[in-house]
Write an enzyme that holds these catalytic residues in place. Structure first.
Site, PDB file in Angstrom:
ATOM      1  N   HIS A  96      27.102-105.599   4.087  1.00 19.25           N
ATOM      2  CA  HIS A  96      28.178-106.567   4.311  1.00 19.25           C
ATOM      3  C   HIS A  96      29.473-105.794   4.553  1.00 19.25           C
ATOM      4  CE1 HIS A  96      31.154-109.682   3.729  1.00 19.25           C
ATOM      5  NE2 HIS A  96      30.188-110.544   4.001  1.00 19.25           N
ATOM      6  N   GLU A 166      27.845-110.340  11.909  1.00 18.69           N
ATOM      7  CA  GLU A 166      29.083-110.810  11.290  1.00 18.69           C
ATOM      8  C   GLU A 166      30.268-110.054  11.882  1.00 18.69           C
ATOM      9  OE1 GLU A 166      28.450-112.974   7.438  1.00 18.69           O
ATOM     10  OE2 GLU A 166      28.959-110.931   6.928  1.00 18.69           O
TER      11      GLU A 166
HETATM   12  P1  PGA Z   1      33.225-116.670   5.567  1.00 18.74           P
HETATM   13  O1  PGA Z   1      32.437-115.384   5.063  1.00 18.74           O
HETATM   14  O2  PGA Z   1      32.207-117.708   5.921  1.00 18.74           O
HETATM   15  O3  PGA Z   1      34.086-117.058   4.418  1.00 18.74           O
HETATM   16  O4  PGA Z   1      34.038-116.224   6.769  1.00 18.74           O
HETATM   17  C1  PGA Z   1      31.271-114.954   5.690  1.00 18.74           C
HETATM   18  C2  PGA Z   1      30.777-113.683   5.068  1.00 18.74           C
HETATM   19  O5  PGA Z   1      31.576-112.789   4.764  1.00 18.74           O
HETATM   20  O6  PGA Z   1      29.562-113.551   4.821  1.00 18.74           O
END
Ligand code: PGA
Length: 252
Positions: A96, A166
């Site tokens: 992440h 992401e």
């Molecule tokens: P968010 O976070 O939906 O609050 O943008 C996503 C993540 O970091 O997994």
């Protein structure tokens, strides 16, 4: 429509076990059965995992938000993959951006993935760039993240891997803007190509590719329907049982 994977990432929330239990109950146990079209995974703080691992429900599977690179020993504060497995954790987020920011390298992520496989836990590998440049360097970065993270991962293990795209610039309440479905489609095709070059075309198709980054009920369906996403990784909106359920219903 094949079954979609919706992952809630609670991050460092909520602040007490009673709130965590309430959120879990209201989000999952009180919801209609969505199991036909959706697999729900909740990645909760380590301390809360034992609270939920005893609850018998098919509506949700438990996930961890990270794991140690070490298997055991003198590593204060660390949690190993075998500890997670013993608490019935089936999934674990690795790579992440918030953990990469604290120093996790692709080599660390690779070690974590190999350890997770050994313990029958499916890694959810997060990849994504911090900035979108015009030269397309973000594609090389994503390719590099995938190649290095999957060192020594064999074809057979790949069926238990999930990849989440992401884009760091679209995550959290300081996001620059939202990612478009077109931008996601480009990355989804690119990730399959990277996997196909590393393994083969057929194997590349079995890895679910999720979208994560400011997912909410208004954009959830378009990432799945128009963007061809195999599911979603939801941060903030997984902390609000109404909002999370709206996402589940939209996809269902
Ligand atoms: P968010 O976070 O939906 O609050 O943008 C996503 C993540 O970091 O997994």
């Amino acid at each position: 429509m094949s079954s979609k994977i919706i992952v809630g990432n609670w991050k460092q929330n909520p602040q007490s076990s009673s709130e965590a239990t309430r959120l879990f109950t209201r989000t999952i146990l009180d919801s209609k059965d969505t199991s036909k079209n959706i697999s729900v995974v909740l990645c909760v703080p380590h301390l809360f995992i034992p609270l939920f691992s005893k609850i018998k429900t098919k509506k949700v599977q438990l996930g961890s938000q990270d794991v140690s690179v070490y298997n055991e020993g003198a590593h204060t504060g660390e949690v190993s993959s075998s500890m997670l497995a013993s608490c019935k954790v089936s999934y674990c987020i690795v790579g992440h951006s918030e953990v990469r920011h604290s120093g996790d390298t692709d080599m660390d992520i690779n070690t974590k993935i190999l350890n997770l496989f050994k313990n029958n836990i499916s890694p959810i590998l997060c990849v994504g760039e911090s900035v979108r440049d015009h030269k397309g360097d973000y594609l090389s970065l994503i390719k590099d993240q995938i190649q290095k993270s999957l060192t020594q991962v064999n074809k057979n293990q790949l069926k238990n891997l999930i990849i989440a795209y992401e884009p760091v610039w679209a995550i959290g309440d300081k996001a620059l803007r939202e990612c478009t479905t077109e931008e996601f489609i480009e990355i989804r095709i690119f990730i399959r190509k990277v996997l196909s070059d590393l393994y083969d075309m057929k194997t590349s198709q079995i890895v679910p590719i999720l979208y994560g980054g400011s997912v909410h009920k208004e954009n959830a369906l378009s990432f799945v329907q128009d963007g061809g996403s195999d599911g979603l990784l939801v941060g903030r909106d997984s902390l609000d049982n109404k909002k999370f359920k709206e996402i589940l219903y939209a996809i269902n």
